[in-house]
Design a protein around this motif. Structure first.
Motif, mmCIF file in Angstrom:
data_model
loop_
_atom_site.group_PDB
_atom_site.id
_atom_site.type_symbol
_atom_site.label_atom_id
_atom_site.label_comp_id
_atom_site.label_asym_id
_atom_site.label_seq_id
_atom_site.Cartn_x
_atom_site.Cartn_y
_atom_site.Cartn_z
ATOM 1 N N SER A 46 -1.127 10.389 94.670
ATOM 2 C CA SER A 46 -1.292 9.236 93.781
ATOM 3 C C SER A 46 -2.590 9.362 93.007
ATOM 4 O O SER A 46 -3.462 10.161 93.352
ATOM 5 C CB SER A 46 -1.309 7.941 94.604
ATOM 6 N N GLY A 47 -2.741 8.548 92.007
ATOM 7 C CA GLY A 47 -3.943 8.591 91.184
ATOM 8 C C GLY A 47 -5.175 8.077 91.897
ATOM 9 O O GLY A 47 -6.293 8.256 91.419
ATOM 10 N N THR A 103 1.377 14.209 88.125
ATOM 11 C CA THR A 103 1.445 14.623 89.527
ATOM 12 C C THR A 103 0.628 15.874 89.798
ATOM 13 O O THR A 103 -0.131 15.937 90.785
ATOM 14 C CB THR A 103 2.916 14.859 89.935
ATOM 15 N N LEU A 104 0.761 16.892 88.953
ATOM 16 C CA LEU A 104 0.028 18.144 89.183
ATOM 17 C C LEU A 104 -1.483 17.920 89.139
ATOM 18 O O LEU A 104 -2.240 18.527 89.899
ATOM 19 C CB LEU A 104 0.437 19.198 88.155
ATOM 20 N N LYS A 105 -1.904 17.033 88.270
ATOM 21 C CA LYS A 105 -3.338 16.714 88.173
ATOM 22 C C LYS A 105 -3.813 16.065 89.474
ATOM 23 O O LYS A 105 -4.879 16.402 90.010
ATOM 24 C CB LYS A 105 -3.568 15.776 86.985
ATOM 25 N N ASN A 106 -3.013 15.153 89.991
ATOM 26 C CA ASN A 106 -3.374 14.476 91.238
ATOM 27 C C ASN A 106 -3.310 15.413 92.435
ATOM 28 O O ASN A 106 -4.108 15.293 93.370
ATOM 29 C CB ASN A 106 -2.458 13.270 91.476
ATOM 30 N N ARG A 109 -6.474 17.290 92.473
ATOM 31 C CA ARG A 109 -7.580 16.413 92.868
ATOM 32 C C ARG A 109 -7.615 16.219 94.385
ATOM 33 O O ARG A 109 -8.676 16.347 95.011
ATOM 34 C CB ARG A 109 -7.429 15.048 92.180
ATOM 35 N N ILE A 110 -6.462 15.970 94.973
ATOM 36 C CA ILE A 110 -6.406 15.752 96.423
ATOM 37 C C ILE A 110 -6.745 17.030 97.176
ATOM 38 O O ILE A 110 -7.439 17.009 98.202
ATOM 39 C CB ILE A 110 -5.027 15.204 96.832
ATOM 40 N N ARG A 111 -6.289 18.162 96.649
ATOM 41 C CA ARG A 111 -6.597 19.433 97.295
ATOM 42 C C ARG A 111 -8.121 19.658 97.313
ATOM 43 O O ARG A 111 -8.667 20.112 98.314
ATOM 44 C CB ARG A 111 -5.876 20.573 96.577
ATOM 45 N N SER A 112 -8.786 19.333 96.219
ATOM 46 C CA SER A 112 -10.243 19.508 96.172
ATOM 47 C C SER A 112 -10.936 18.551 97.138
ATOM 48 O O SER A 112 -11.944 18.898 97.767
ATOM 49 C CB SER A 112 -10.768 19.303 94.752
#
Length: 823
Positions: A46-47, A103-106, A109-112
């Motif tokens: 999610s964002g 979705t790919l952007k999020n 972000r979560i992976r980082s």
């Protein structure tokens, strides 16, 4: 030597960079070692990014994975993203972008954020369920279910959320509301795809007994959801409709002769024929329309008024031949049982109240064994206890429990029914009327009918030319997607425009982690059989019925298809509690959210991890306190200073001699701490008490005499750092290097303890006289009870309290106290 100040940001960035460059967390496959598959439930991207609930799950899983690696296991510890779903579609509508972009952007972000936590994931195995190389095989598995007769499409009254503009499975309706948006759920007639999970109901129920590593609460939730009931199917017929059959399931066939009416669900397919041309036809039609706006929960609640109408038609009783009036009522649902119930008002409280309300007859067929035999005039409530059958023809005089079996057998012999088992569980509704999900690989041809897409044509890729207006299923707006060619005859055809429920994606992701780069099949069976089942699965109890039940179903289907050698996906399950702040679960709406990034920026990831683990056992709710976080940070600074202060000692070699009492006590504490930490982590998942034990050892080190044995001090400090490594990986990695070690601390073997060193040479015990403390004494632990008693009674200060009195008895509690009872 000048002491270096602990700088979490500097330390953590340094080691995260090194770990990434060296691929430090790549799965250490070595079949000479036992395997351990550690898994946490993957996040929805999610964002909002990660929250502290995520941090708790990932930290717990990471400690387990790191600990097992240090214990000599080959460990599989992967991560991915549960990336399909409605929020991305809503974001696309609001932002005017494709859900893929959002979705790919999020996901990135979560992976980082996960990397900032220092979690030891094998990132080479990362999977995203929205990526074509993943959902290609979600489609592959759907076709496997279809070939095995486990995927089918039918017209059904389904749960509809008008806010999400989509269908919901029964499990996604909570208290009559949508599980995601809390909107009231209504019924809607649609043609939908289902998976036949009911074919596996009994196995899903029985195999719960094999799951010794699952919490009893979760197993009971699944057991209740499956809802097995044993009884009989009784077939009533409707003479005026060419003896159309109305089967009824009952757990009380012993009350069959007490049936005075029956009730069918408003959605029952026979209702239009039953009411045609009858007095209440128009009223019932309006009644049915009104009920479509009500949820199942509302209709079946115990405090809701039971409303019904007589259809004007009668059924024939299967054993007596009597005419039984057929009613329609709000409390009977088509989705449960057969959509029809028999009314036995004398022996069922709901039926009794309904009969009294509508002046329907009551017939007693079970009498209590006591002398008091209530009559109809005396009945103010239904009699639901055991007793003897009356008014039941050839079964009169039988005890009702015996009659259950006898009447069931009689029904079977006469072709009027049979003993049977019913389940509350319904088939899994998987169709969703939205874009951002796995396309269902089915084509509709006017000549060939329903045609599965051939495996070599997978994946059926989501199109880009769609309209996101929030009004319709976006897939229906893509001309390039909808219009295709029939794989069977080559003529024009139409694609299925429903996508699959996202719970399909999460029902098999743990298989894909094992061989994520396999491009011809979902997974390598040999590798799966090596690693599965998952040894420890960490996640929320909110998925007890949804995700966990579906995953068990998928696993059993794959086993039956010969693709895997195990029937359960998760050997052990750890359901963590919620993170609470200011008395409520953290949420944006309550304004009590603490961002993981905020903690990392101020204190470092290791502090956040340590607090999360120390504040509460993992299965309990965790009360977030700023003072608790600060306390964890102070402790890590204390460990840092401890190493700094003794670097000269640590980096040199010393001769180990344990002679003084202080040295013996430190040695004992080292081994006690190793034992406690090992058992707390390995056997009980009590990370909080393991940390507490390590803190006690740190205190002992700080109080250790300056002239004590240096080799023992060095050993104690090294053990502290090693024991903390799974929980606080960055600071321990830095300290380990600082202490002169070249290899990573996470490659070090977990320490073992020596039972010989756990025993105290001496112990201080309390001395009581008549339960009141009168002194203390330090004695050798080797003394017998008799020797302890003799030594205590010989003390001059104790004789003052016993002089001139009779000693009745002396109670010796070894290692703790002596209580002298005098009169």
């Amino acid at each position: 030597m000048d002491e270096k100040i602990y700088n979490p940001a500097e330390v953590e960035q340094k080691w995260q960079k090194i770990w990434e460059e060296t691929n430090a967390f790549k799965t250490n496959e070595d079949d000479s070692k036992p395997k351990f598959y550690a898994l946490e439930q993957f996040p929805y991207p999610s964002g909002d990014g990660l929250h502290m609930g995520h941090v708790r799950v990932y930290t717990i899983g990471d400690v387990i994975a790191r600990f097992k690696k240090m214990k000599g296991y080959q460990v599989l510890h992967p991560m991915g993203a549960d990336a399909f779903g409605l929020p991305a579609e809503n974001a696309a509508i609001q932002r005017g972008i494709n859900p893929r972009e959002w979705t790919l952007k999020n996901m990135e972000r979560i992976r980082s954020e996960q990397k900032r936590l220092g979690v030891s994931y094998d990132w080479d195995r990362y999977v995203g369920t929205c990526l074509p190389d993943y959902y290609k095989f979600t489609q592959w598995l759907f076709l496997l279910f279809y070939e095995r007769g486990l995927a089918y499409k039918k017209e059904a009254a389904v749960n509809w959320c008008s806010s999400c503009n989509t269908v919901l499975a029964n499990e996604q309706v909570e208290d009559g509301k949508c599980w995601r948006c809390d909107n009231e759920v209504t019924k809607k007639e649609l043609s939908q795809w289902f998976l036949k999970i009911t074919d596996y109901a009994e196995r899903l129920l029985q195999d719960l007994d094999q799951l010794d590593g699952w919490p009893d609460k979760v197993k009971m939730m699944q057991k209740n959801w499956i809802g097995k009931s044993e009884g009989a199917e009784v077939v009533f017929t409707v003479p005026e409709l060419d003896n159309a059959k109305i089967p009824v399931f009952t757990t009380r066939p012993d009350t069959l002769f007490g049936v005075t009416y029956m009730v069918v669900a408003p959605e029952h397919p026979l209702v239009p024929n039953l009411i045609a041309g009858k007095e209440n036809e128009e009223k019932i039609k309006q009644f049915i329309e009104d009920l479509k706006k009500e949820s199942e929960i509302a209709r079946t609640a115990t405090d809701v008024e039971k409303v019904g109408y007589f259809t004007g038609s009668y059924a024939k009783h299967p054993l007596t031949g009597e005419n039984i009036p057929i009613w329609v009522a709000n409390y009977v649902l088509m989705d449960y049982g057969t959509g029809a119930v028999m009314g036995v008002p004398a022996h069922d409280e709901r039926d009794f109240l309904f009969a009294k309300k509508y002046d329907l007859p009551v017939k007693i067929v079970i009498q209590p064994k006591s002398e008091e035999k209530p009559t109809l005039d005396e009945m103010t409530t239904a009699y639901t206890g055991d007793g003897m059958l009356v008014n039941s023809d050839i079964f009169n005089g039988l005890e009702n429990r015996e009659a259950i079996k006898k009447i069931s057998e009689h029904l079977k012999e006469n072709g009027k029914g049979k003993p049977t088992v019913s389940y509350r569980l319904r088939d899994w509704l998987i169709s969703r009327q939205r874009y951002w999900g796995t396309p269902i690989p089915i084509v509709y041809c006017d000549d060939c009918g329903t045609v599965p897409v051939p495996l070599d044509q997978l994946p059926v890729v989501l199109p880009e030319d769609v309209v996101f207006d929030g009004k319709n299923n976006p897939l229906t707006t893509s001309e390039s997607f909808v219009h295709t060619t029939c794989p069977s005859c080559g003529k024009p055809a139409r694609r299925e425009t429903d996508t699959m429920d996202t719970f399909i994606d999460s029902s098999w992701y743990y298989f894909r982690y094992i061989s994520p780069h396999e491009d011809t099949k979902p997974f390598d069976s040999k590798e799966v059989n090596k690693w599965m089942p998952v040894d420890e699965y960490v996640g929320g109890i909110e998925h007890a019925v949804l995700h966990l039940l579906y995953s068990r179903f998928f696993t059993k289907v794959l086993y039956d298809a010969g693709l895997i050698s195990h029937q359960e996906p998760f050997k052990s399950l750890l359901t963590q509690g919620m993170v609470i702040k200011d008395g409520s679960k953290m949420s944006k709406s309550k304004g009590n959210v603490v961002s993981p990034n905020e903690i990392i920026e101020k204190y470092g990831a290791d502090t956040g991890r340590l607090f999360i683990l120390f504040a509460a056992p993992p299965d309990r709710d965790l009360d977030w306190t700023d003072t608790g976080v600060e306390g964890s940070h102070r402790f890590l600074n204390r460990v840092w200073r401890m190493v700094q202060q003794h670097l000269d000692t640590i980096t040199k070699t010393h001769e180990l001699k344990v002679e003084t009492e202080a040295e013996k006590e430190l040695r004992r504490m080292i081994h006690v701490t190793i034992k406690r930490a090992t058992e707390d982590i390995d056997e009980r998942n009590n990370f909080n008490t393991a940390i507490s034990a390590i803190m006690e050892l740190v205190n002992k080190i700080y109080s250790y005499p300056a002239d004590g044995n240096k080799a023992l001090l060095k050993e104690a400090i090294e053990k502290v750092v090693i024991l903390l490594a799974p929980m606080t990986p960055h600071i321990t990695e830095e300290l380990w290097q600082m202490m002169g070690h070249e290899d990573s601390i996470h490659n070090v073997s977990w320490p073992t303890y020596n039972e010989e060193y756990l025993v105290l040479d001496e112990v201080e015990i309390v001395i009581q006289v008549n339960g009141k403390i009168r002194g203390k004494i330090v004695i050798p632990t080797s003394l017998s009870k008799e020797e302890v008693e003799e030594k205590v009674l010989g003390l001059e200060k104790i004789s003052e309290w016993t002089q001139g009195k009779q000693i009745r008895k002396v109670i010796v509690v070894p290692g703790k106290l002596v209580n002298i009872v005098v009169v």
